[in-house]
Design a protein around this motif. Structure first.
Motif, PDB file in Angstrom:
ATOM      1  N   LEU A 253      13.711  -1.183  -3.548  1.00  0.00           N
ATOM      2  CA  LEU A 253      14.092  -0.352  -2.352  1.00  0.00           C
ATOM      3  C   LEU A 253      12.465  -0.167  -2.008  1.00  0.00           C
ATOM      4  O   LEU A 253      12.224  -0.267  -0.979  1.00  0.00           O
ATOM      5  CB  LEU A 253      14.553   1.333  -3.177  1.00  0.00           C
ATOM      6  CG  LEU A 253      15.845   1.460  -3.139  1.00  0.00           C
ATOM      7  CD1 LEU A 253      16.403   2.973  -3.388  1.00  0.00           C
ATOM      8  CD2 LEU A 253      16.803   1.023  -1.018  1.00  0.00           C
ATOM      9  N   LEU A 254      11.574   0.195  -2.604  1.00  0.00           N
ATOM     10  CA  LEU A 254      10.098   0.063  -2.627  1.00  0.00           C
ATOM     11  C   LEU A 254       9.984  -1.614  -1.986  1.00  0.00           C
ATOM     12  O   LEU A 254       8.930  -1.473  -1.110  1.00  0.00           O
ATOM     13  CB  LEU A 254       8.906   0.347  -3.673  1.00  0.00           C
ATOM     14  CG  LEU A 254       8.885   1.916  -3.823  1.00  0.00           C
ATOM     15  CD1 LEU A 254       7.657   2.514  -4.198  1.00  0.00           C
ATOM     16  CD2 LEU A 254       8.092   2.573  -2.624  1.00  0.00           C
ATOM     17  N   TRP A 255      10.141  -2.386  -2.708  1.00  0.00           N
ATOM     18  CA  TRP A 255       9.732  -3.391  -2.482  1.00  0.00           C
ATOM     19  C   TRP A 255      10.667  -4.065  -1.205  1.00  0.00           C
ATOM     20  O   TRP A 255       9.865  -5.368   0.064  1.00  0.00           O
ATOM     21  CB  TRP A 255      10.257  -4.579  -3.786  1.00  0.00           C
ATOM     22  CG  TRP A 255      10.201  -6.114  -3.669  1.00  0.00           C
ATOM     23  CD1 TRP A 255       9.354  -6.919  -2.687  1.00  0.00           C
ATOM     24  CD2 TRP A 255      10.335  -7.276  -4.503  1.00  0.00           C
ATOM     25  NE1 TRP A 255       9.496  -7.834  -2.312  1.00  0.00           N
ATOM     26  CE2 TRP A 255       9.737  -8.582  -3.957  1.00  0.00           C
ATOM     27  CE3 TRP A 255      10.686  -7.208  -5.832  1.00  0.00           C
ATOM     28  CZ2 TRP A 255      10.250  -9.576  -4.754  1.00  0.00           C
ATOM     29  CZ3 TRP A 255      10.727  -8.029  -6.487  1.00  0.00           C
ATOM     30  CH2 TRP A 255      10.529  -9.512  -5.761  1.00  0.00           C
ATOM     31  N   GLY A 256      11.453  -4.111  -0.644  1.00  0.00           N
ATOM     32  CA  GLY A 256      11.989  -3.711   0.930  1.00  0.00           C
ATOM     33  C   GLY A 256      12.046  -3.430   1.482  1.00  0.00           C
ATOM     34  O   GLY A 256      11.981  -4.146   2.802  1.00  0.00           O
ATOM     35  N   LEU A 257      11.759  -2.386   1.780  1.00  0.00           N
ATOM     36  CA  LEU A 257      11.019  -1.173   2.504  1.00  0.00           C
ATOM     37  C   LEU A 257       9.387  -2.124   2.932  1.00  0.00           C
ATOM     38  O   LEU A 257       9.089  -2.206   4.093  1.00  0.00           O
ATOM     39  CB  LEU A 257      11.207  -0.407   2.573  1.00  0.00           C
ATOM     40  CG  LEU A 257      11.968   0.581   2.418  1.00  0.00           C
ATOM     41  CD1 LEU A 257      12.019   2.541   1.325  1.00  0.00           C
ATOM     42  CD2 LEU A 257      12.905   0.818   3.582  1.00  0.00           C
ATOM     43  N   GLY A 258       8.720  -2.189   2.176  1.00  0.00           N
ATOM     44  CA  GLY A 258       7.058  -3.159   1.944  1.00  0.00           C
ATOM     45  C   GLY A 258       7.498  -4.431   2.457  1.00  0.00           C
ATOM     46  O   GLY A 258       6.720  -4.255   3.626  1.00  0.00           O
ATOM     47  N   ALA A 259       8.424  -4.982   2.859  1.00  0.00           N
ATOM     48  CA  ALA A 259       8.345  -5.931   2.866  1.00  0.00           C
ATOM     49  C   ALA A 259       8.947  -6.556   4.287  1.00  0.00           C
ATOM     50  O   ALA A 259       8.909  -7.420   5.176  1.00  0.00           O
ATOM     51  CB  ALA A 259       9.460  -7.098   1.994  1.00  0.00           C
ATOM     52  N   ALA A 260       9.536  -5.054   4.502  1.00  0.00           N
ATOM     53  CA  ALA A 260       9.953  -5.486   6.255  1.00  0.00           C
ATOM     54  C   ALA A 260       9.198  -5.493   7.144  1.00  0.00           C
ATOM     55  O   ALA A 260       9.422  -6.123   7.819  1.00  0.00           O
ATOM     56  CB  ALA A 260      11.196  -4.274   6.372  1.00  0.00           C
ATOM     57  N   LEU A 261       8.257  -5.305   8.049  1.00  0.00           N
ATOM     58  CA  LEU A 261       7.274  -5.295   8.822  1.00  0.00           C
ATOM     59  C   LEU A 261       5.891  -6.967   8.812  1.00  0.00           C
ATOM     60  O   LEU A 261       5.520  -6.647  10.109  1.00  0.00           O
ATOM     61  CB  LEU A 261       6.341  -3.816   8.888  1.00  0.00           C
ATOM     62  CG  LEU A 261       7.756  -2.982   9.347  1.00  0.00           C
ATOM     63  CD1 LEU A 261       7.047  -1.051   9.521  1.00  0.00           C
ATOM     64  CD2 LEU A 261       9.227  -3.260  10.423  1.00  0.00           C
ATOM     65  N   GLY A 262       5.894  -6.948   7.684  1.00  0.00           N
ATOM     66  CA  GLY A 262       4.585  -8.015   7.809  1.00  0.00           C
ATOM     67  C   GLY A 262       4.592  -9.381   8.978  1.00  0.00           C
ATOM     68  O   GLY A 262       4.016  -9.327   9.789  1.00  0.00           O
TER      69      GLY A 262
END
Length: 400
Positions: free
Chosen positions: A317-326
């Protein structure tokens, strides 16, 4: 000074009616791009079986897509400057739809490997140019709206890809010929994109320069944005290609658990892109992206080192949320100056596509040596230079 890329909108802000149709057109263009891509992915087993390929040869065949995109991307900014985003996206969707349809016929009817590679090459040209053109148009819509919307356009791509994969499952089960499946989806994408492109914003003529402007490839700030986008492209690409296998190989998970883990990642990333504009407008680009790098760093470490399914799930979940906006924020930063938006978005897109091309295969080579799960530790390492490069995403000081 606060990092505000767009002024924080009031709670009951209304979108200018003149921007509603262009905004919706861009969102639909992103969604159809994802739909066409996922349609191909869903039918790759048909390509492999009809052409009698092993996985290595199939991977080499798919390089034709990346080669087409990489060769076309550097010229895309200039084409948009000459003809406008609407004309370019129409040409691109034509190349993508015709190329993919031709590849489906040559693979499953004619069973010709060279002809399939040619079709995929033209699909790659189309899909790459299409990507840059829709990002340029999306950035201009975002600029005129005065608030962040780019992540939601990218969420539209994710939703389109999920729809394409979902449609592919029953059509594969009933054994609908790939050539017919692809032809129908490609025709829908072609007709709809041609129609909605008519509602894109009018092209603005580029300002006259006393001398020829220097290449966007020589701009230090833009290259720093490219480094950030490269890192986040690997973050996303590594999960797409290796997360399910890493869970199966490294944590001895069942096959369905690996697929579920990847689905959780995609869901989290899509949710992050849908919610991202509110957070970005409230706190600014740089703080949100720094939190994103921390989320990816912590999330991947938990996935690799966690010893319980709940802990690993939280890491995904953290990985997916962190990947979202870059990636979407990188596109917005590149287009901050509308005068050279097309050229700059073209540069950043080329760097991002290069990461998608080279990153996952390199992780595969590393995985053969240290283990599929352990190879993912490269991803948190990339968050260190990404966090430094986030400085380039801050707005330039106003000239007074």
């Amino acid at each position: 000074m606060a990092d505000t890329s767009h002024p924080a909108p009031p709670a009951a802000v209304r979108t200018d009616p003149a921007l509603v149709r262009p905004r919706n057109a861009v969102g639909l263009t992103f969604g159809l791009n994802g739909l066409l891509f996922a349609t191909l992915v869903a039918r790759l087993p048909d390509v492999r079986s009809h052409l009698d390929l092993d996985n290595t040869t199939l991977g080499l065949l798919l390089l034709a897509i990346s080669v087409g995109s990489i060769l076309a991307l550097p010229a895309t900014g200039r084409l948009i400057g000459w003809y406008g985003a609407a004309r370019v996206v129409r040409g691109a969707v034509t190349s993508a739809a015709v190329g993919l349809s031709a590849a489906s016929v040559t693979a499953t009817v004619l069973e010709s490997l060279p002809a399939t590679a040619v079709g995929l090459f033209f699909y790659g040209i189309g899909i790459g140019v299409w990507d840059v053109a829709m990002n340029v148009e999306g950035a201009e819509v975002e600029r005129r709206m005065g608030r962040t919307v780019m992540p939601r356009f990218h969420a539209g791509w994710s939703i389109g890809s999920i729809a394409g994969a979902g449609l592919g499952i029953p059509l594969t089960i009933v054994a609908l010929p790939m050539s017919l499946h692809v032809a129908v989806v490609a025709a829908v994408a072609l007709l709809v994109v041609w129609r909605v492109a008519a509602t894109y914003l009018p092209s603005a003529p580029e300002p006259e320069h006393a001398e020829r402007p220097r290449s966007a490839w020589t701009e230090p700030r833009l290259l720093a944005v490219g480094v950030m986008v490269l890192a986040f492209a690997v973050v996303e690409g590594s999960a797409n290609d290796w997360l399910a296998l890493a869970l199966i190989d490294g944590h001895d998970a069942e096959h369905w658990v690996g697929v579920a883990g990847f689905s959780l990642f995609v869901t989290a990333m899509t949710a992050g892109r849908l919610a991202g504009p509110v957070v970005l407008d409230r706190f600014g680009r740089a703080p949100v992206l720094w939190v994103s790098t921390i989320a990816v760093f912590a999330g991947v470490l938990v996935v690799v080192l966690g010893d319980h399914v709940a802990l690993v799930g939280a890491g995904i979940l953290l990985w997916g949320l962190g990947a979202a906006l870059g990636f979407p924020v990188g596109m917005s930063v590149a287009a901050d100056d509308p005068a050279r938006a097309a050229a700059r978005v073209s540069v950043v897109s080329t760097i991002g596509y290069g990461a998608f091309l080279a990153g996952p295969p390199l992780l595969g080579v590393l995985g053969d040596r240290v283990g599929t799960l352990e190879a993912l530790l490269v991803v948190p390492a990339l968050m260190v230079p990404a966090a430094v490069a986030v400085l380039a995403a801050r707005p330039r000081p106003a000239v007074v």
